[in-house]
Structure formats: structure tokens, C-alpha cells
Design a protein around this motif. Structure first.
Motif, PDB file in Angstrom:
ATOM      1  N   ALA A   1      23.345  33.808  40.696  1.00 34.66           N
ATOM      2  CA  ALA A   1      23.551  35.031  40.378  1.00 34.66           C
ATOM      3  C   ALA A   1      24.554  36.026  41.242  1.00 34.66           C
ATOM      4  O   ALA A   1      25.510  36.595  40.558  1.00 34.66           O
ATOM      5  CB  ALA A   1      22.145  35.924  40.383  1.00 34.66           C
ATOM      6  N   VAL A   2      24.352  35.827  42.365  1.00 31.44           N
ATOM      7  CA  VAL A   2      25.517  36.495  43.284  1.00 31.44           C
ATOM      8  C   VAL A   2      26.943  36.023  43.156  1.00 31.44           C
ATOM      9  O   VAL A   2      27.926  36.621  43.040  1.00 31.44           O
ATOM     10  CB  VAL A   2      24.751  36.435  44.818  1.00 31.44           C
ATOM     11  N   GLU A   3      26.944  34.772  42.956  1.00 28.55           N
ATOM     12  CA  GLU A   3      28.411  34.034  42.845  1.00 28.55           C
ATOM     13  C   GLU A   3      28.777  34.545  41.623  1.00 28.55           C
ATOM     14  O   GLU A   3      29.981  34.742  41.466  1.00 28.55           O
ATOM     15  CB  GLU A   3      28.168  32.748  42.868  1.00 28.55           C
ATOM     16  N   GLU A   4      28.035  34.561  40.572  1.00 26.30           N
ATOM     17  CA  GLU A   4      28.501  34.851  38.954  1.00 26.30           C
ATOM     18  C   GLU A   4      28.989  36.369  38.974  1.00 26.30           C
ATOM     19  O   GLU A   4      29.955  36.594  38.541  1.00 26.30           O
ATOM     20  CB  GLU A   4      27.497  34.590  37.918  1.00 26.30           C
ATOM     21  N   ARG A   5      28.081  37.123  39.611  1.00 26.61           N
ATOM     22  CA  ARG A   5      28.215  38.384  39.869  1.00 26.61           C
ATOM     23  C   ARG A   5      29.709  38.769  40.523  1.00 26.61           C
ATOM     24  O   ARG A   5      30.699  39.614  40.130  1.00 26.61           O
ATOM     25  CB  ARG A   5      27.231  39.264  40.574  1.00 26.61           C
ATOM     26  N   ILE A   6      30.082  38.015  41.500  1.00 20.72           N
ATOM     27  CA  ILE A   6      31.430  38.386  42.332  1.00 20.72           C
ATOM     28  C   ILE A   6      32.401  37.686  41.461  1.00 20.72           C
ATOM     29  O   ILE A   6      33.403  38.532  41.212  1.00 20.72           O
ATOM     30  CB  ILE A   6      31.339  37.377  43.582  1.00 20.72           C
ATOM     31  N   ARG A   7      32.434  36.714  40.711  1.00 21.94           N
ATOM     32  CA  ARG A   7      33.258  36.272  39.672  1.00 21.94           C
ATOM     33  C   ARG A   7      33.704  37.296  38.671  1.00 21.94           C
ATOM     34  O   ARG A   7      34.689  37.702  38.455  1.00 21.94           O
ATOM     35  CB  ARG A   7      32.871  34.691  38.945  1.00 21.94           C
ATOM     36  N   ARG A   8      32.523  37.897  38.282  1.00 19.08           N
ATOM     37  CA  ARG A   8      32.598  38.995  37.205  1.00 19.08           C
ATOM     38  C   ARG A   8      33.412  40.222  37.841  1.00 19.08           C
ATOM     39  O   ARG A   8      34.126  40.949  37.023  1.00 19.08           O
ATOM     40  CB  ARG A   8      31.197  39.227  36.409  1.00 19.08           C
ATOM     41  N   GLU A   9      33.117  40.615  38.932  1.00 17.06           N
ATOM     42  CA  GLU A   9      33.672  41.853  39.570  1.00 17.06           C
ATOM     43  C   GLU A   9      35.254  41.398  39.541  1.00 17.06           C
ATOM     44  O   GLU A   9      35.956  42.524  39.281  1.00 17.06           O
ATOM     45  CB  GLU A   9      33.073  42.104  40.893  1.00 17.06           C
ATOM     46  N   ASN A  10      35.591  40.496  40.329  1.00 20.82           N
ATOM     47  CA  ASN A  10      36.819  40.018  40.338  1.00 20.82           C
ATOM     48  C   ASN A  10      37.731  39.986  38.933  1.00 20.82           C
ATOM     49  O   ASN A  10      38.838  40.582  38.993  1.00 20.82           O
ATOM     50  CB  ASN A  10      37.037  38.816  41.117  1.00 20.82           C
ATOM     51  N   ARG A  11      36.961  39.705  37.909  1.00 20.01           N
ATOM     52  CA  ARG A  11      37.616  39.520  36.694  1.00 20.01           C
ATOM     53  C   ARG A  11      37.658  40.789  35.825  1.00 20.01           C
ATOM     54  O   ARG A  11      38.557  40.885  35.202  1.00 20.01           O
ATOM     55  CB  ARG A  11      37.136  38.341  36.089  1.00 20.01           C
ATOM     56  N   ALA A  12      36.728  41.507  35.957  1.00 15.28           N
ATOM     57  CA  ALA A  12      36.485  42.502  34.967  1.00 15.28           C
ATOM     58  C   ALA A  12      36.444  43.866  35.691  1.00 15.28           C
ATOM     59  O   ALA A  12      36.919  45.020  35.072  1.00 15.28           O
ATOM     60  CB  ALA A  12      35.156  42.123  34.074  1.00 15.28           C
ATOM     61  N   LEU A  13      35.463  44.124  36.586  1.00 12.13           N
ATOM     62  CA  LEU A  13      35.403  45.307  37.061  1.00 12.13           C
ATOM     63  C   LEU A  13      36.413  45.945  38.028  1.00 12.13           C
ATOM     64  O   LEU A  13      37.007  47.022  37.681  1.00 12.13           O
ATOM     65  CB  LEU A  13      34.049  45.336  38.051  1.00 12.13           C
ATOM     66  N   TYR A  14      37.033  45.077  38.721  1.00 15.52           N
ATOM     67  CA  TYR A  14      37.921  45.600  39.531  1.00 15.52           C
ATOM     68  C   TYR A  14      39.265  45.725  38.859  1.00 15.52           C
ATOM     69  O   TYR A  14      39.974  46.858  39.078  1.00 15.52           O
ATOM     70  CB  TYR A  14      38.425  44.543  40.708  1.00 15.52           C
ATOM     71  N   PRO A  15      39.767  45.123  38.076  1.00 14.19           N
ATOM     72  CA  PRO A  15      40.815  45.518  37.076  1.00 14.19           C
ATOM     73  C   PRO A  15      40.695  46.792  36.203  1.00 14.19           C
ATOM     74  O   PRO A  15      41.763  47.565  36.164  1.00 14.19           O
ATOM     75  CB  PRO A  15      40.772  44.366  36.061  1.00 14.19           C
ATOM     76  N   LEU A  16      39.438  47.431  36.197  1.00 13.21           N
ATOM     77  CA  LEU A  16      39.068  48.592  35.329  1.00 13.21           C
ATOM     78  C   LEU A  16      39.527  49.545  36.550  1.00 13.21           C
ATOM     79  O   LEU A  16      40.225  50.560  36.239  1.00 13.21           O
ATOM     80  CB  LEU A  16      37.724  48.476  34.966  1.00 13.21           C
ATOM     81  N   PHE A  17      38.855  49.338  37.879  1.00 14.57           N
ATOM     82  CA  PHE A  17      39.058  50.284  38.554  1.00 14.57           C
ATOM     83  C   PHE A  17      40.894  50.502  39.016  1.00 14.57           C
ATOM     84  O   PHE A  17      41.369  51.340  39.277  1.00 14.57           O
ATOM     85  CB  PHE A  17      38.459  49.964  39.882  1.00 14.57           C
ATOM     86  N   GLU A  18      41.340  49.228  38.933  1.00 15.90           N
ATOM     87  CA  GLU A  18      43.056  49.071  39.426  1.00 15.90           C
ATOM     88  C   GLU A  18      43.663  50.187  38.368  1.00 15.90           C
ATOM     89  O   GLU A  18      44.622  50.628  38.674  1.00 15.90           O
ATOM     90  CB  GLU A  18      43.325  47.615  39.603  1.00 15.90           C
ATOM     91  N   LYS A  19      43.145  50.056  37.093  1.00 21.04           N
ATOM     92  CA  LYS A  19      43.830  50.898  35.870  1.00 21.04           C
ATOM     93  C   LYS A  19      43.819  52.461  36.535  1.00 21.04           C
ATOM     94  O   LYS A  19      44.744  53.148  36.090  1.00 21.04           O
ATOM     95  CB  LYS A  19      43.284  50.822  34.834  1.00 21.04           C
ATOM     96  N   LEU A  20      42.677  52.763  37.179  1.00 25.30           N
ATOM     97  CA  LEU A  20      42.665  54.150  37.621  1.00 25.30           C
ATOM     98  C   LEU A  20      43.149  54.573  38.555  1.00 25.30           C
ATOM     99  O   LEU A  20      43.675  55.677  39.050  1.00 25.30           O
ATOM    100  CB  LEU A  20      41.150  54.409  37.726  1.00 25.30           C
ATOM    101  N   SER A  21      43.485  53.534  39.752  1.00 25.99           N
ATOM    102  CA  SER A  21      44.274  54.036  41.035  1.00 25.99           C
ATOM    103  C   SER A  21      45.755  54.060  40.670  1.00 25.99           C
ATOM    104  O   SER A  21      46.375  53.636  40.044  1.00 25.99           O
ATOM    105  CB  SER A  21      44.052  52.520  41.965  1.00 25.99           C
ATOM    106  N   PRO A  22      46.249  55.060  41.444  1.00 23.30           N
ATOM    107  CA  PRO A  22      47.785  55.186  41.235  1.00 23.30           C
ATOM    108  C   PRO A  22      48.407  54.068  42.144  1.00 23.30           C
ATOM    109  O   PRO A  22      47.980  53.299  42.842  1.00 23.30           O
ATOM    110  CB  PRO A  22      47.832  56.682  42.339  1.00 23.30           C
TER     111      PRO A  22
END
Length: 140
Positions: A119-140
């Protein structure tokens, strides 16, 4: 990726420790000596909870209050999904808090630990692929 490099860099040792721990998940060996597995679980717990604290303090406040409703909704889902994973990991760390606890029930430790590590490893994969790109869109 600039805005999420710190989080991504924190993932590497977490994955490394999880995989090291996975190599020790052999019931017969754990019944004899669980010291290495217990130490790895402790190290992994520390790294994981520091990472989660940093995300909670620095990542989520910004992304949860952005103007884009799709980004807010996605980040809220990620945050809600992490709660049960974090709680399960914390509970397992407490339940298996000693070598004796692991050695007395090695098969249960193996089964539970494999499940939570997946579960932890899958979560990390999802953060890298989906969550962090969302954050990067907001970052200048």
C-alpha cells in the motif's frame, strides 16, 4: 518537478527501506531472529512519518486551497486516502514494536507487513504520477 523535488527525494529512501524489509519477510528466519526486520521497520516508520509531516505542513495547505476545483478535489482524495494507510502503518509499527512480538507470530508479521508495504509503495507511485504534477501546475 522543481516544486516537488524534496518530496520525490524523500521517497527514494522510503522505497529502499521497504524493499530491504521485504527481503527479511521470511517466517522461519523471523521466528529465530527478528532484529534486522524490527530495525528496518523502525527506520522506515521514522522516514515515512517525517515525509508525511512535511507533506501535511508544506504541500497540502497550498494545494487544498487552490482556485481550481479539480485540483482541490484530487488533493482532498489523496489526503483522505492516506489517512487509513498511515493509521494501518502506525498500528502495525506498534503491534510489531519488539523483536519478541515478531518472533512469536512471524507469519502474521509477514502477511501484514507485505500488505502495508504494498500500500505504501503504491501510494508513492500515485503521488509521483498524479499528486505532485497537480502541485507543480500551481508552483511558479
Amino acid at each position: 518537478m522543481r516544486g516537488t523535488i524534496r518530496y520525490r527525494e524523500q521517497h527514494a529512501p522510503i522505497i529502499r527501506l521497504a524493499r530491504d524489509l521485504e527481503r527479511h519477510l521470511i517466517g522461519d528466519e523471523l521466528a529465530k531472529d527478528a532484529s534486522a526486520a524490527r530495525q528496518l521497520l523502525s527506520l522506515l516508520s521514522g522516514k515515512l512519518f517525517v515525509h508525511l509531516a512535511v507533506e501535511d505542513r508544506l504541500l497540502y495547505p497550498g494545494i487544498l486551497h487552490c482556485e481550481d476545483p479539480a485540483v482541490r478535489a484530487a488533493s482532498q482524495r489523496f489526503l483522505q486516502e492516506m489517512g487509513p494507510i498511515s493509521q494501518a502503518f502506525k498500528s502495525d509499527s506498534i503491534r510489531w514494536g519488539t523483536q519478541g512480538a515478531i518472533q512469536s507470530r512471524p507469519d502474521a508479521f509477514v502477511a501484514e507487513t507485505k500488505q502495508i508495504l504494498a500500500a505504501v509503495e503504491e501510494r508513492i507511485r500515485r503521488e509521483n504520477r498524479a499528486l505532485y504534477p497537480l502541485f507543480e501546475k500551481l508552483s511558479p
